[in-house]
Design a protein around this motif. Structure first.
Motif, PDB file in Angstrom:
ATOM      1  N   ALA A 185     -44.612   8.720  19.862  1.00 46.59           N
ATOM      2  CA  ALA A 185     -45.799   9.422  19.378  1.00 46.59           C
ATOM      3  C   ALA A 185     -45.666  10.930  19.597  1.00 46.59           C
ATOM      4  CB  ALA A 185     -47.043   8.883  20.079  1.00 46.59           C
ATOM      5  N   ALA A 186     -45.202  11.326  20.790  1.00 46.13           N
ATOM      6  CA  ALA A 186     -45.034  12.757  21.060  1.00 46.13           C
ATOM      7  C   ALA A 186     -43.956  13.356  20.162  1.00 46.13           C
ATOM      8  CB  ALA A 186     -44.686  12.970  22.531  1.00 46.13           C
ATOM      9  N   GLY A 187     -42.847  12.621  19.957  1.00 45.06           N
ATOM     10  CA  GLY A 187     -41.785  13.122  19.080  1.00 45.06           C
ATOM     11  C   GLY A 187     -42.270  13.337  17.663  1.00 45.06           C
ATOM     12  N   ALA A 188     -43.097  12.383  17.159  1.00 47.52           N
ATOM     13  CA  ALA A 188     -43.644  12.535  15.805  1.00 47.52           C
ATOM     14  C   ALA A 188     -44.554  13.753  15.722  1.00 47.52           C
ATOM     15  CB  ALA A 188     -44.406  11.264  15.418  1.00 47.52           C
ATOM     16  N   ALA A 189     -45.424  13.929  16.719  1.00 49.78           N
ATOM     17  CA  ALA A 189     -46.349  15.069  16.695  1.00 49.78           C
ATOM     18  C   ALA A 189     -45.591  16.397  16.835  1.00 49.78           C
ATOM     19  CB  ALA A 189     -47.375  14.918  17.821  1.00 49.78           C
ATOM     20  N   LEU A 216     -54.339  12.867  16.442  1.00 51.97           N
ATOM     21  CA  LEU A 216     -53.776  11.598  15.985  1.00 51.97           C
ATOM     22  C   LEU A 216     -52.638  11.117  16.874  1.00 51.97           C
ATOM     23  CD1 LEU A 216     -53.833  12.016  12.106  1.00 51.97           C
ATOM     24  CD2 LEU A 216     -55.361  10.690  13.566  1.00 51.97           C
ATOM     25  N   PHE A 217     -52.087  12.020  17.679  1.00 50.40           N
ATOM     26  CA  PHE A 217     -51.100  11.583  18.664  1.00 50.40           C
ATOM     27  C   PHE A 217     -51.671  10.478  19.548  1.00 50.40           C
ATOM     28  CE2 PHE A 217     -50.479  12.100  23.265  1.00 50.40           C
ATOM     29  CZ  PHE A 217     -49.184  11.626  23.395  1.00 50.40           C
ATOM     30  N   PHE A 218     -52.937  10.607  19.970  1.00 49.00           N
ATOM     31  CA  PHE A 218     -53.542   9.614  20.855  1.00 49.00           C
ATOM     32  C   PHE A 218     -53.729   8.269  20.145  1.00 49.00           C
ATOM     33  CE2 PHE A 218     -54.935  13.805  22.351  1.00 49.00           C
ATOM     34  CZ  PHE A 218     -54.490  13.749  23.662  1.00 49.00           C
ATOM     35  N   LEU A 219     -54.042   8.313  18.845  1.00 47.24           N
ATOM     36  CA  LEU A 219     -54.161   7.064  18.083  1.00 47.24           C
ATOM     37  C   LEU A 219     -52.798   6.407  17.919  1.00 47.24           C
ATOM     38  CD1 LEU A 219     -56.062   5.200  16.559  1.00 47.24           C
ATOM     39  CD2 LEU A 219     -55.673   6.574  14.505  1.00 47.24           C
ATOM     40  N   LEU A 220     -51.763   7.220  17.646  1.00 48.65           N
ATOM     41  CA  LEU A 220     -50.401   6.673  17.569  1.00 48.65           C
ATOM     42  C   LEU A 220     -49.988   6.049  18.896  1.00 48.65           C
ATOM     43  CD1 LEU A 220     -48.288   9.319  15.591  1.00 48.65           C
ATOM     44  CD2 LEU A 220     -48.659   6.934  14.973  1.00 48.65           C
ATOM     45  N   TYR A 233     -46.957  18.207  26.008  1.00 50.45           N
ATOM     46  CA  TYR A 233     -46.834  16.745  26.049  1.00 50.45           C
ATOM     47  C   TYR A 233     -46.073  16.288  27.288  1.00 50.45           C
ATOM     48  CZ  TYR A 233     -48.760  16.005  21.400  1.00 50.45           C
ATOM     49  OH  TYR A 233     -49.596  15.936  20.328  1.00 50.45           O
ATOM     50  N   GLY A 234     -45.078  17.063  27.700  1.00 53.25           N
ATOM     51  CA  GLY A 234     -44.365  16.727  28.927  1.00 53.25           C
ATOM     52  C   GLY A 234     -45.277  16.806  30.135  1.00 53.25           C
ATOM     53  N   ASP A 287     -56.692   5.738  27.817  1.00 55.38           N
ATOM     54  CA  ASP A 287     -57.988   6.298  28.186  1.00 55.38           C
ATOM     55  C   ASP A 287     -57.807   7.542  29.052  1.00 55.38           C
ATOM     56  OD1 ASP A 287     -60.976   6.030  28.412  1.00 55.38           O
ATOM     57  OD2 ASP A 287     -60.450   5.826  30.523  1.00 55.38           O
ATOM     58  N   ARG A 288     -56.861   7.499  29.993  1.00 52.76           N
ATOM     59  CA  ARG A 288     -56.599   8.674  30.817  1.00 52.76           C
ATOM     60  C   ARG A 288     -56.092   9.828  29.969  1.00 52.76           C
ATOM     61  NH1 ARG A 288     -53.173   5.707  35.630  1.00 52.76           N
ATOM     62  NH2 ARG A 288     -54.876   4.481  36.516  1.00 52.76           N
ATOM     63  N   ALA A 289     -55.214   9.517  29.008  1.00 50.32           N
ATOM     64  CA  ALA A 289     -54.657  10.579  28.162  1.00 50.32           C
ATOM     65  C   ALA A 289     -55.750  11.256  27.341  1.00 50.32           C
ATOM     66  CB  ALA A 289     -53.578   9.997  27.247  1.00 50.32           C
ATOM     67  N   ILE A 290     -56.695  10.453  26.805  1.00 51.99           N
ATOM     68  CA  ILE A 290     -57.745  11.016  25.960  1.00 51.99           C
ATOM     69  C   ILE A 290     -58.648  11.946  26.759  1.00 51.99           C
ATOM     70  CG2 ILE A 290     -59.820  10.387  24.654  1.00 51.99           C
ATOM     71  CD1 ILE A 290     -58.301   7.926  23.685  1.00 51.99           C
TER      72      ILE A 290
END
Length: 480
Positions: A391-395, A370-374, A424-425, A328-331
């Protein structure tokens, strides 16, 4: 030539309008993912309620208190002579005495429970109490109607929020073990236990020791219902959230757990008076970021006093990396990071003089979203740090691959991927430095603005509109 410039300008404005629409569309996607996080949080709370209903919920301990049930019997006289009548009367009353000194020592270690995908923090351990009464003079009955008074043996009562969490209880008076019975025999506290004190003189001091093997869930509290209360609690849980009305006087927190100590006197708390008045058992005030506090258990079929005992010494086993709280914080930072990504793409488009279609902006934004969903889905099975890395690596990998084709060269794609990795970092740092998140976020935005201004300082923005700056050609201000 001027007409061509005008068409280019119109195309630029239409592109900006379309990008605004794309941003709104991605904002709606973020909101939908946010609703999904809320739904999973509600299911987490339902799992907690299910575990509490099936085993034992949060625990608040209240007591001990010594009580004595007495009866006064007398005859009331009315009339005179032949009309003289005597009516037997009876008054039942209970006398109570709280301890002069109460010492509590407890070791409550984590005992995790699971319901489906959801994990619930519980605890189990032993709590020992040493209670002393300098005098039981408060248990001496007074005949209000000059009648005959008879009293039962004194008894000690102890109340808990959920009696299902009592695995074993031992009560001793000196070396003598007392027989423990269920229920408190108190109108306001249905959950707990009591023990009779045979042959206990009310003009003598009393010392009782308790050993309570207890289980509960997430939250634990003790009511300081004594003239002087000293509490020492230990646990292997490394992330306690201390609540109640009094913070610990001293505490030690490490990766192996915590130890905390409280000391409260009757000068600072109304708990002894509240207990004597029969106020209801309180709940534990939980960390507001972790959800609502649990209300005290109702007492079926009994009328409780209107008040609630105000004071507790409490802690909660709060998970600082709760996947739903962290997601939730990330979103909440999602829109800002999508805009920053679009700024990065626009900057690379401007510097490389390679046109990027709005559809490509949309695809980049969807990958960021979609990073947030992952992150949410992975964090339900793995640790949050590992889920974030995956998730960050995939994005980042996807955007680097796509950026190479979008911007024309592999080098530009790597540069774009590096910018995304920095974002992302920075987001991960924001999530883990909650207290410093504002200053870190403000510093990040300032750094991005400074980078954009530095990279675009030589661009003639009038030239994009088919014009030139009205000043004569000279070295741009601030050139290096």
């Amino acid at each position: 030539m001027g007409k061509e410039k005008e068409m280019q300008m119109k195309a630029l404005w239409w592109k900006l309008v379309i990008l605004g629409g794309v941003t709104l569309m991605l904002l709606f996607v973020l909101l939908r993912i946010g609703w999904l996080v809320d739904e999973r949080q509600n299911r987490q709370r339902a799992a907690e309620a299910g575990v509490a209903a099936a085993q034992a919920g949060p625990q608040v301990l209240l007591g001990p208190m010594v009580q004595r049930s007495c009866t006064e019997e007398w005859e009331s006289v009315s009339g005179t002579g032949k009309d003289l009548t005597k009516t037997p009367e009876r008054r039942d009353f209970v006398l109570s005495a709280v301890p002069t000194e109460l010492k509590v020592d407890g070791a409550l270690n984590q005992e995790q429970r699971e319901r489906g995908l959801f994990k619930v923090n519980g605890y189990a351990g032993e709590v020992t109490l040493q209670a002393q009464w300098a005098s039981l003079g408060a248990l001496t009955p007074v005949a209000e109607h000059k009648g005959e008074v008879s009293c039962e043996d004194p008894r000690v009562m102890f109340a808990v929020s959920d009696a299902r969490g009592l695995r074993a209880v031992n009560v001793k008076r000196g070396a003598q073990a007392l027989q423990v019975r269920p229920g408190t025999r108190h109108d306001s506290y249905a959950h707990g236990f009591h023990a009779s004190l045979p042959d206990q003189a009310v003009d003598q001091p009393l010392t009782l020791s308790f050993a309570i093997n207890l289980v509960g869930m997430t939250d634990f509290g003790i009511v300081p219902a004594a003239s002087v209360t000293q509490v020492k609690l230990r646990s292997n849980w490394p992330h306690p959230s201390f609540g109640g009305r009094f913070l610990p006087m001293s505490k030690t927190i490490s990766e192996r757990g915590f130890e905390a100590q409280w000391q409260v006197t009757e000068l600072a708390t109304t708990a002894p008076r509240d207990l004597l008045a029969g106020f209801s058992l309180p709940g534990v005030e939980r960390d507001p970021d972790a959800g609502r506090a649990y209300a005290p258990n109702p007492v079926p079929g009994r009328e409780q006093a209107s008040g609630i005992v105000a004071d507790t010494l409490a802690f909660s086993m709060i998970d600082p990396v709760n996947p739903y709280v962290m997601s939730d914080r990330a979103i909440k930072y999602g829109l800002m990071f999508i805009v920053l990504t679009f700024v990065s793409v626009g900057l690379l488009e401007l510097l490389s003089r390679r046109r990027v279609h709005p559809v490509q902006y949309l695809l980049v934004g969807l990958a960021m979203t979609l990073f947030f969903l992952l992150l949410l889905s992975l964090s339900e099975h793995l640790s949050f740090a590992l889920s974030y890395a995956l998730a960050a690596g995939a994005a980042i990998g996807l955007l680097t691959f796509y950026g190479a084709a979008m911007l024309g060269t592999a080098l530009r794609g790597l540069g774009f991927g590096a910018l995304v990795a920095v974002l992302y970092g920075a987001l991960f740092i924001l999530l883990n430095l909650e207290k410093a998140s504002l200053v870190v976020g403000a510093s990040l935005l300032f750094a991005v603005l400074a980078a954009v201004m530095t990279l675009t300082r030589r661009i003639d923005w009038y030239a994009l509109n088919g014009r030139t700056a009205e000043r004569p050609e000279e070295e741009p201000i601030g050139s290096w």
